[in-house]
Scaffold this motif. Structure first.
Motif, PDB file in Angstrom:
ATOM      1  N   ASN A 151      96.760  45.988  32.569  1.00  0.00           N
ATOM      2  CA  ASN A 151      97.213  46.001  31.177  1.00  0.00           C
ATOM      3  C   ASN A 151      97.702  44.630  30.730  1.00  0.00           C
ATOM      4  O   ASN A 151      97.465  44.213  29.592  1.00  0.00           O
ATOM      5  N   LEU A 152      98.362  43.913  31.637  1.00  0.00           N
ATOM      6  CA  LEU A 152      98.778  42.546  31.314  1.00  0.00           C
ATOM      7  C   LEU A 152      97.571  41.659  31.075  1.00  0.00           C
ATOM      8  O   LEU A 152      97.552  40.846  30.141  1.00  0.00           O
ATOM      9  N   GLY A 153      96.541  41.825  31.900  1.00  0.00           N
ATOM     10  CA  GLY A 153      95.334  41.012  31.736  1.00  0.00           C
ATOM     11  C   GLY A 153      94.641  41.258  30.410  1.00  0.00           C
ATOM     12  O   GLY A 153      94.166  40.312  29.759  1.00  0.00           O
ATOM     13  N   ILE A 154      94.579  42.516  29.986  1.00  0.00           N
ATOM     14  CA  ILE A 154      93.973  42.823  28.687  1.00  0.00           C
ATOM     15  C   ILE A 154      94.795  42.205  27.566  1.00  0.00           C
ATOM     16  O   ILE A 154      94.244  41.586  26.641  1.00  0.00           O
ATOM     17  N   ALA A 155      96.116  42.344  27.637  1.00  0.00           N
ATOM     18  CA  ALA A 155      96.986  41.745  26.622  1.00  0.00           C
ATOM     19  C   ALA A 155      96.795  40.240  26.575  1.00  0.00           C
ATOM     20  O   ALA A 155      96.708  39.637  25.494  1.00  0.00           O
ATOM     21  N   PHE A 156      96.723  39.633  27.745  1.00  0.00           N
ATOM     22  CA  PHE A 156      96.578  38.178  27.844  1.00  0.00           C
ATOM     23  C   PHE A 156      95.292  37.715  27.167  1.00  0.00           C
ATOM     24  O   PHE A 156      95.280  36.749  26.394  1.00  0.00           O
ATOM     25  N   GLN A 157      94.182  38.409  27.432  1.00  0.00           N
ATOM     26  CA  GLN A 157      92.901  38.004  26.856  1.00  0.00           C
ATOM     27  C   GLN A 157      92.850  38.270  25.360  1.00  0.00           C
ATOM     28  O   GLN A 157      92.268  37.478  24.600  1.00  0.00           O
ATOM     29  N   LEU A 158      93.431  39.368  24.913  1.00  0.00           N
ATOM     30  CA  LEU A 158      93.488  39.629  23.475  1.00  0.00           C
ATOM     31  C   LEU A 158      94.179  38.486  22.743  1.00  0.00           C
ATOM     32  O   LEU A 158      93.721  38.033  21.682  1.00  0.00           O
ATOM     33  N   VAL A 159      95.270  38.002  23.308  1.00  0.00           N
ATOM     34  CA  VAL A 159      95.990  36.900  22.674  1.00  0.00           C
ATOM     35  C   VAL A 159      95.167  35.614  22.741  1.00  0.00           C
ATOM     36  O   VAL A 159      95.128  34.846  21.773  1.00  0.00           O
ATOM     37  N   ASP A 160      94.504  35.363  23.861  1.00  0.00           N
ATOM     38  CA  ASP A 160      93.612  34.206  23.948  1.00  0.00           C
ATOM     39  C   ASP A 160      92.586  34.225  22.817  1.00  0.00           C
ATOM     40  O   ASP A 160      92.311  33.209  22.171  1.00  0.00           O
ATOM     41  N   ASP A 161      92.006  35.402  22.586  1.00  0.00           N
ATOM     42  CA  ASP A 161      90.971  35.514  21.557  1.00  0.00           C
ATOM     43  C   ASP A 161      91.556  35.379  20.154  1.00  0.00           C
ATOM     44  O   ASP A 161      90.897  34.843  19.251  1.00  0.00           O
ATOM     45  N   ALA A 162      92.783  35.841  19.971  1.00  0.00           N
ATOM     46  CA  ALA A 162      93.441  35.649  18.683  1.00  0.00           C
ATOM     47  C   ALA A 162      93.720  34.178  18.438  1.00  0.00           C
ATOM     48  O   ALA A 162      93.558  33.665  17.315  1.00  0.00           O
ATOM     49  N   MET A 163      94.138  33.468  19.481  1.00  0.00           N
ATOM     50  CA  MET A 163      94.515  32.069  19.323  1.00  0.00           C
ATOM     51  C   MET A 163      93.340  31.182  18.936  1.00  0.00           C
ATOM     52  O   MET A 163      93.529  30.103  18.373  1.00  0.00           O
ATOM     53  N   ASP A 164      92.137  31.620  19.232  1.00  0.00           N
ATOM     54  CA  ASP A 164      90.975  30.822  18.837  1.00  0.00           C
ATOM     55  C   ASP A 164      90.868  30.702  17.324  1.00  0.00           C
ATOM     56  O   ASP A 164      90.191  29.813  16.812  1.00  0.00           O
ATOM     57  N   TYR A 165      91.564  31.588  16.602  1.00  0.00           N
ATOM     58  CA  TYR A 165      91.504  31.571  15.140  1.00  0.00           C
ATOM     59  C   TYR A 165      92.845  31.290  14.469  1.00  0.00           C
ATOM     60  O   TYR A 165      92.872  31.096  13.251  1.00  0.00           O
ATOM     61  N   ASP A 166      93.945  31.265  15.237  1.00  0.00           N
ATOM     62  CA  ASP A 166      95.221  31.032  14.545  1.00  0.00           C
ATOM     63  C   ASP A 166      96.117  30.009  15.238  1.00  0.00           C
ATOM     64  O   ASP A 166      97.296  29.911  14.916  1.00  0.00           O
ATOM     65  N   SER A 167      95.573  29.249  16.176  1.00  0.00           N
ATOM     66  CA  SER A 167      96.373  28.233  16.855  1.00  0.00           C
ATOM     67  C   SER A 167      95.673  26.894  16.791  1.00  0.00           C
ATOM     68  O   SER A 167      94.459  26.805  16.570  1.00  0.00           O
ATOM     69  N   ASP A 168      96.447  25.853  17.009  1.00  0.00           N
ATOM     70  CA  ASP A 168      95.917  24.498  17.025  1.00  0.00           C
ATOM     71  C   ASP A 168      95.260  24.227  18.379  1.00  0.00           C
ATOM     72  O   ASP A 168      95.737  24.680  19.414  1.00  0.00           O
ATOM     73  N   GLY A 169      94.172  23.471  18.366  1.00  0.00           N
ATOM     74  CA  GLY A 169      93.469  23.176  19.606  1.00  0.00           C
ATOM     75  C   GLY A 169      94.337  22.503  20.643  1.00  0.00           C
ATOM     76  O   GLY A 169      94.206  22.751  21.845  1.00  0.00           O
ATOM     77  N   SER A 170      95.259  21.637  20.213  1.00  0.00           N
ATOM     78  CA  SER A 170      96.123  20.937  21.166  1.00  0.00           C
ATOM     79  C   SER A 170      97.076  21.903  21.858  1.00  0.00           C
ATOM     80  O   SER A 170      97.499  21.677  22.995  1.00  0.00           O
ATOM     81  N   GLU A 171      97.421  23.000  21.169  1.00  0.00           N
ATOM     82  CA  GLU A 171      98.279  24.018  21.789  1.00  0.00           C
ATOM     83  C   GLU A 171      97.521  24.789  22.862  1.00  0.00           C
ATOM     84  O   GLU A 171      98.070  25.121  23.917  1.00  0.00           O
TER      85      GLU A 171
END
Length: 338
Positions: free
Chosen positions: A216-236
């Motif tokens: 469950n942690l792994g799924i949560a982790f990847q979901l956030v990774d995929d969200a960050m591709d659209y709402d975070s800065d590349g340097s972050e």
């Protein structure tokens, strides 16, 4: 099939990896020593290329989970050090292979290994690290550990192939997407945590509880990774923003934005995912559409659901420093920006 969203319980301060890092610091020193020793070779290119990625940082989440699980169970031995190193070698090998498949430019904030050393060398050193991981498993001597980690390696490969076949397929469903990330990311999280219970010689129920936490942690982790591709800065993120978009990957933010969009918006997504619209202006439009339909927020909400499931999975263990650190790590996984 969509996940029912269960909110995380609020905490008084921002969650961090600090507690789990402090908990596992002595063990991680031993793990890092094993990693350093086992990545060596008489062929100079091998440690040079492997070291480029391994020395590049990263959270070391997977080996930390093995150590944290052992602490939760009050295991006093040292077998888990080599096994945690094996877990990190599996992960590193998959990253090297992924960067070749994806044609990535950046990894962990610097040039991807394949750009510096070339694709053939990167693939072969990834293979070398896989073999090192299996050497460590064999040295441990547990057939059960070998079965768990070898099965995880197989599932990861299947997940990567499934993701490749889903690439540029606009009709990819949320259910299939969750299956992909459950294989390519969560399988190793689950195995890394479960083997702690195996070396501690705990019951099957305790093994399964730790496995559920990791998955469950792994799924949560990847979901956030995929969200960050659209709402975070590349340097972050340590990689170029919009990589998933340019590669035509059907991640959850895109799946939701496409499902919620107008026909004109869907036409844009069809063209974009097929690779016909992949410029900077197209990425900006994709980010705007995803924000308009709250697709990133919905993705993070689903991540919180899985993080809470991870926390619930270890609720039956005694309340101690390790359990608190593992719970906070799950909360950090969904609040992070990097």
């Amino acid at each position: 099939m969509t996940a029912e969203v269960i909110p995380l319980k609020p905490r008084p301060s921002e969650p961090s990896l600090g507690p789990i890092m402090a908990l596992t610091a002595p063990g991680m020193n031993a793990v890092n020593q094993v990693i350093l020793e086992r990545m060596q070779s008489e062929i100079p290119l091998i440690p040079a290329l492997a070291g480029h990625l391994i020395a590049g940082g990263g959270k070391r989440m997977r080996p930390m989970l093995t150590l944290a699980g052992a602490a939760l169970l009050e295991y006093g031995g040292t077998r888990h050090h080599k096994l945690a190193a094996a877990v990190e070698f599996i992960h590193t090998a998959t990253l090297l292979h992924d960067d070749v498949v994806d044609g990535s430019d950046m990894r962990r904030g610097k040039a991807a290994a394949n750009l510096i050393f070339g694709n053939p060398a990167t693939v072969l050193v990834g293979d070398f690290l896989f073999t090192r991981s299996f050497e460590l498993m064999v040295e441990d001597g547990s057939l059960k550990v070998l079965k768990i980690l070898s099965n995880a390696s197989s599932v990861i490969s299947e997940g990567e192939v499934d993701q490749l076949t889903a690439q540029r397929q606009i009709e990819t469903s949320e259910e299939r997407y969750l299956g992909i990330i459950g294989a390519k990311t969560a399988a190793l999280f689950a195995a890394a945590t479960r083997i702690a219970a195996v070396v501690a010689e705990k019951s099957e129920a305790e093994e399964r509880a730790l496995e559920d936490y990791g998955r469950n942690l792994g799924i949560a982790f990847q979901l956030v990774d995929d969200a960050m591709d659209y709402d975070s800065d590349g340097s972050e993120m340590g990689k170029a923003k919009g990589d998933d978009f340019r590669e035509g990957k059907m991640t959850l933010p895109v799946i939701l934005a496409y499902a919620r969009g107008s026909e004109d918006e869907r036409a844009f997504w069809r063209d974009a995912i097929l690779g016909h619209r992949s410029g900077a202006d197209d990425l900006a439009k994709a980010v705007d559409l995803i924000a308009r339909h709250d697709a990133v927020s919905a993705t993070r909400d689903r991540a919180r659901h899985y993080a809470q499931r991870a926390i619930d999975a270890i609720a039956g263990f005694p309340a101690n420093e390790a359990r608190a650190a593992m719970a906070e790590a799950a909360e950090f996984a969904v609040s992070r920006r990097f």
